[in-house]
Design a protein around this motif. Structure first.
Motif, mmCIF file in Angstrom:
data_model
loop_
_atom_site.group_PDB
_atom_site.id
_atom_site.type_symbol
_atom_site.label_atom_id
_atom_site.label_comp_id
_atom_site.label_asym_id
_atom_site.label_seq_id
_atom_site.Cartn_x
_atom_site.Cartn_y
_atom_site.Cartn_z
ATOM 1 N N CYS A 54 -4.027 -0.934 -5.095
ATOM 2 C CA CYS A 54 -3.408 -0.509 -3.832
ATOM 3 C C CYS A 54 -2.921 -1.710 -3.018
ATOM 4 O O CYS A 54 -1.929 -1.623 -2.304
ATOM 5 N N VAL A 81 -1.830 -5.133 3.265
ATOM 6 C CA VAL A 81 -1.958 -3.733 3.655
ATOM 7 C C VAL A 81 -3.107 -3.564 4.643
ATOM 8 O O VAL A 81 -4.022 -4.372 4.686
ATOM 9 N N ARG A 82 -3.028 -2.499 5.394
ATOM 10 C CA ARG A 82 -4.061 -2.183 6.361
ATOM 11 C C ARG A 82 -5.051 -1.189 5.757
ATOM 12 O O ARG A 82 -4.765 -0.528 4.759
ATOM 13 N N SER A 134 -5.918 1.691 6.767
ATOM 14 C CA SER A 134 -5.391 3.059 6.716
ATOM 15 C C SER A 134 -4.455 3.266 5.528
ATOM 16 O O SER A 134 -4.388 4.366 4.974
ATOM 17 N N ASP A 135 -3.743 2.221 5.102
ATOM 18 C CA ASP A 135 -2.878 2.320 3.924
ATOM 19 C C ASP A 135 -3.711 2.508 2.661
ATOM 20 O O ASP A 135 -3.362 3.300 1.776
ATOM 21 N N CYS A 181 -3.902 5.744 0.205
ATOM 22 C CA CYS A 181 -3.683 5.585 -1.233
ATOM 23 C C CYS A 181 -4.805 6.245 -2.029
ATOM 24 O O CYS A 181 -4.561 6.889 -3.042
ATOM 25 N N GLU A 205 -5.558 -6.801 8.155
ATOM 26 C CA GLU A 205 -4.808 -6.651 6.913
ATOM 27 C C GLU A 205 -5.601 -7.250 5.760
ATOM 28 O O GLU A 205 -6.395 -8.169 5.952
ATOM 29 N N ASP A 213 5.145 2.181 -4.605
ATOM 30 C CA ASP A 213 3.732 1.857 -4.485
ATOM 31 C C ASP A 213 2.985 2.327 -5.708
ATOM 32 O O ASP A 213 3.416 3.216 -6.430
ATOM 33 N N HIS A 224 0.979 10.298 -2.908
ATOM 34 C CA HIS A 224 1.871 10.627 -1.791
ATOM 35 C C HIS A 224 2.397 12.031 -1.919
ATOM 36 O O HIS A 224 2.701 12.519 -2.933
#
Length: 133
Positions: free
Chosen positions: A31, A37-38, A40-41, A45, A80, A128, A133
């Protein structure tokens, strides 16, 4: 950050699997693969991971020297994650493991997942890794 001492180990493969074993670590690495990435990302994922387990696995990957956590002094707080050089070197290895699984256990992998994973590792797509998604 110094990598925490583990072991003693009997084999280098044992070391590698100790650092990436478990249900989530390799997926978290994927991921984060090519971008900062944060939290929440990553949570989006890996939609079925609990917040507690995700936090624990991120801390473990950080202490093992595979990811870097950067906290910015902003309000609201921004954090991040990105891969270290060691983490980046795992990507082709994880790709090889995926190819092995695809070749010998294709009935265990949904077709859409297999297509997305192949595109991700071949570099044919900027999509990604996340097929949720």
């Amino acid at each position: 950050m110094a990598v925490k001492e583990k072991g003693p180990y009997r084999c280098p493969v044992e070391v590698a699997f100790d650092f990436i074993s478990g249900k989530w670590k390799s997926l978290i690495i994927l991921c984060i693969a090519y971008d900062k990435v944060r939290y929440s990302d990553i949570k989006a994922c890996l939609s079925t991971i609990s917040p507690h387990i995700l936090s624990h696995q991120l801390k473990s990957l950080e202490s093992d020297g595979l990811i870097v956590r950067t906290q910015y002094g902003e309000i609201p707080l921004r954090v991040e994650y990105h891969l270290t050089e060691a983490g980046l070197k795992l990507l082709p290895i994880l790709g090889s493991l995926g190819s092995w699984a695809s070749a010998y256990y294709p009935d265990q992998i949904p077709h859409s997942t297999l297509q997305n994973c192949r595109r991700f590792f071949s570099g044919d797509s900027s999509d990604d890794f996340c097929w949720n998604h």
